[in-house]
Design a protein around this motif. Structure first.
Motif, PDB file in Angstrom:
ATOM      1  N   ALA A 107       2.561  -4.403  -7.498  1.00 55.77           N
ATOM      2  CA  ALA A 107       3.627  -3.672  -7.085  1.00 55.77           C
ATOM      3  C   ALA A 107       3.286  -2.984  -5.661  1.00 55.77           C
ATOM      4  CB  ALA A 107       4.401  -2.779  -8.122  1.00 55.77           C
ATOM      5  N   PHE A 108       2.216  -2.081  -5.841  1.00 55.52           N
ATOM      6  CA  PHE A 108       1.825  -1.192  -4.744  1.00 55.52           C
ATOM      7  C   PHE A 108       1.330  -2.040  -3.555  1.00 55.52           C
ATOM      8  CE2 PHE A 108       1.366   2.259  -7.569  1.00 55.52           C
ATOM      9  CZ  PHE A 108       1.922   3.168  -7.077  1.00 55.52           C
ATOM     10  N   ALA A 109       0.614  -3.334  -3.943  1.00 58.99           N
ATOM     11  CA  ALA A 109       0.225  -4.161  -2.957  1.00 58.99           C
ATOM     12  C   ALA A 109       1.246  -4.915  -2.310  1.00 58.99           C
ATOM     13  CB  ALA A 109      -0.833  -5.371  -3.615  1.00 58.99           C
ATOM     14  N   PHE A 110       2.284  -5.228  -3.149  1.00 54.22           N
ATOM     15  CA  PHE A 110       3.418  -5.971  -2.522  1.00 54.22           C
ATOM     16  C   PHE A 110       4.097  -5.206  -1.186  1.00 54.22           C
ATOM     17  CE2 PHE A 110       8.196  -6.079  -2.469  1.00 54.22           C
ATOM     18  CZ  PHE A 110       8.396  -7.151  -2.147  1.00 54.22           C
ATOM     19  N   HIS A 111       4.408  -3.671  -1.656  1.00 52.63           N
ATOM     20  CA  HIS A 111       4.885  -2.952  -0.706  1.00 52.63           C
ATOM     21  C   HIS A 111       3.931  -2.757   0.749  1.00 52.63           C
ATOM     22  CE1 HIS A 111       8.395  -1.905  -3.211  1.00 52.63           C
ATOM     23  NE2 HIS A 111       7.542  -1.798  -3.954  1.00 52.63           N
ATOM     24  N   VAL A 112       2.590  -2.698   0.507  1.00 53.88           N
ATOM     25  CA  VAL A 112       1.785  -2.481   1.460  1.00 53.88           C
ATOM     26  C   VAL A 112       1.876  -3.815   2.482  1.00 53.88           C
ATOM     27  CG1 VAL A 112      -0.746  -2.291   2.075  1.00 53.88           C
ATOM     28  CG2 VAL A 112       0.051  -0.999   0.408  1.00 53.88           C
ATOM     29  N   ALA A 113       1.963  -4.995   1.853  1.00 48.53           N
ATOM     30  CA  ALA A 113       1.959  -6.249   2.607  1.00 48.53           C
ATOM     31  C   ALA A 113       3.426  -6.298   3.358  1.00 48.53           C
ATOM     32  CB  ALA A 113       2.206  -7.387   1.436  1.00 48.53           C
ATOM     33  N   VAL A 114       4.473  -5.836   2.640  1.00 50.88           N
ATOM     34  CA  VAL A 114       5.832  -5.981   3.424  1.00 50.88           C
ATOM     35  C   VAL A 114       5.738  -4.874   4.728  1.00 50.88           C
ATOM     36  CG1 VAL A 114       8.149  -5.173   3.165  1.00 50.88           C
ATOM     37  CG2 VAL A 114       7.151  -6.535   1.278  1.00 50.88           C
ATOM     38  N   PHE A 115       5.010  -3.726   4.360  1.00 56.03           N
ATOM     39  CA  PHE A 115       4.908  -2.940   5.624  1.00 56.03           C
ATOM     40  C   PHE A 115       4.095  -3.324   6.572  1.00 56.03           C
ATOM     41  CE2 PHE A 115       2.798   0.941   7.751  1.00 56.03           C
ATOM     42  CZ  PHE A 115       3.747   1.510   8.274  1.00 56.03           C
TER      43      PHE A 115
END
Length: 298
Positions: A245-253
């Motif tokens: 979940a955290f990695a997903f938001h980092v990737a989106v940013f």
């Protein structure tokens, strides 16, 4: 298994109660409060500073959200927007000090909700603040909590569990919205390609040359959203889900410069935040308080 003599369904209700009210260290809530109230200041002054422009927006364009239609909230004027801004900042600073946590926290919750009504009653509505609003509403119910306090608290466990449910609900509802309004065709649409073309970063722009990768990513995103209840699973499964979940938001940013910051702050409710502080429980506290709490993936 239902205990002998227990009424039908009592075992399930008991298990559900233990799940909702699983004690967590008060220090976890204390750190989480710092993150939440600290972000209120950042949001009001920086990331949503544009809300102040509503003071100069003609009131004829004001179309209040449902909560604004149900409650007697004032129409945003210069005086209203400025008053809410000043009061919200003052309440957030007071809440950060830990003084009068119930009163200050309740004031922040009410004022920030009004800030959001002002922000999103002119058309666009962001969907990344659901879990954050749940956090603001329930943190005041815990009462006093200090960094490093390992004393277990059912009130703290219930409040954080509600925030976690709000976080997971946001993921699930995001998937439902995609399928409700776009249908299965959303999966094969060019939504991500459009996002990269509009807001692509140095890392995201090269992806426009590989639309097949973006196409697959849309399937992955929906699967991740539907699999979000795995965040509640203890052990390695929950930890992996949280890391993803955290990695997903980092990737989106990193690719399209969109960071769902309030949601990410609420996502921190799954972390053992009390470990940030080395301060131990007060003398006389229950030694069991020092044991890890079972509220989230560890």
């Amino acid at each position: 298994m239902t205990p002998a003599g227990a009424a039908p369904g009592q075992g399930a209700r008991s298990a559900l109660g233990r799940w909702w009210f699983a004690p967590v260290p008060l220090g976890r809530v204390a750190v989480f409060r710092t993150l939440v109230y600290g972000y209120v200041l950042v949001d009001v002054l920086l990331t949503s500073a544009w809300v102040r422009q509503r003071a100069d927006t003609p009131t004829v364009f004001y179309r209040p959200l449902l909560v604004g239609r149900l409650l007697p909230l004032p129409t945003p004027t210069t005086a209203v927007v400025t008053g809410v801004l000043v009061a919200l900042l003052a309440a957030a600073v007071l809440a950060l000090t830990g003084r009068w946590p119930r009163l200050a926290g309740a004031a922040v919750a009410v004022l920030y909700l009004e800030w959001m009504v002002i922000a999103f009653s002119y058309g666009k509505v962001d969907h990344d603040r659901f879990g954050f609003l749940v956090a603001l509403a329930l943190l005041p119910t815990v009462g006093r909590a200090r960094w490093g306090d390992r004393s277990p608290s059912e009130a703290a466990g219930w409040a954080l569990r509600c925030v976690q449910v709000g976080v997971v609900a946001a993921y699930l509802l995001a998937a439902v919205a995609k399928l409700r309004f776009g249908g299965l065709a959303w999966l094969d649409s060019a939504t991500l390609l459009r996002a990269v073309l509009r807001r692509g970063t140095a890392l995201g722009e090269p992806l426009a040359e590989h639309p097949e990768l973006l196409h697959v990513s849309q399937y992955v995103i929906v699967l991740l959203e539907l699999a979000s209840p795995l965040l509640f699973v203890r052990g390695i499964v929950g930890r992996v889900a949280l890391g993803v979940a955290f990695a997903f938001h980092v990737a989106v940013f990193a690719t399209v410069a969109i960071l769902f910051t309030p949601h990410v702050v609420a996502l921190c409710s799954f972390l053992p935040l009390e470990r940030i502080s080395r301060r131990r429980s007060q003398p006389g506290a229950d030694p069991a308080a020092a044991r890890p709490a079972p509220a989230g993936p560890r």
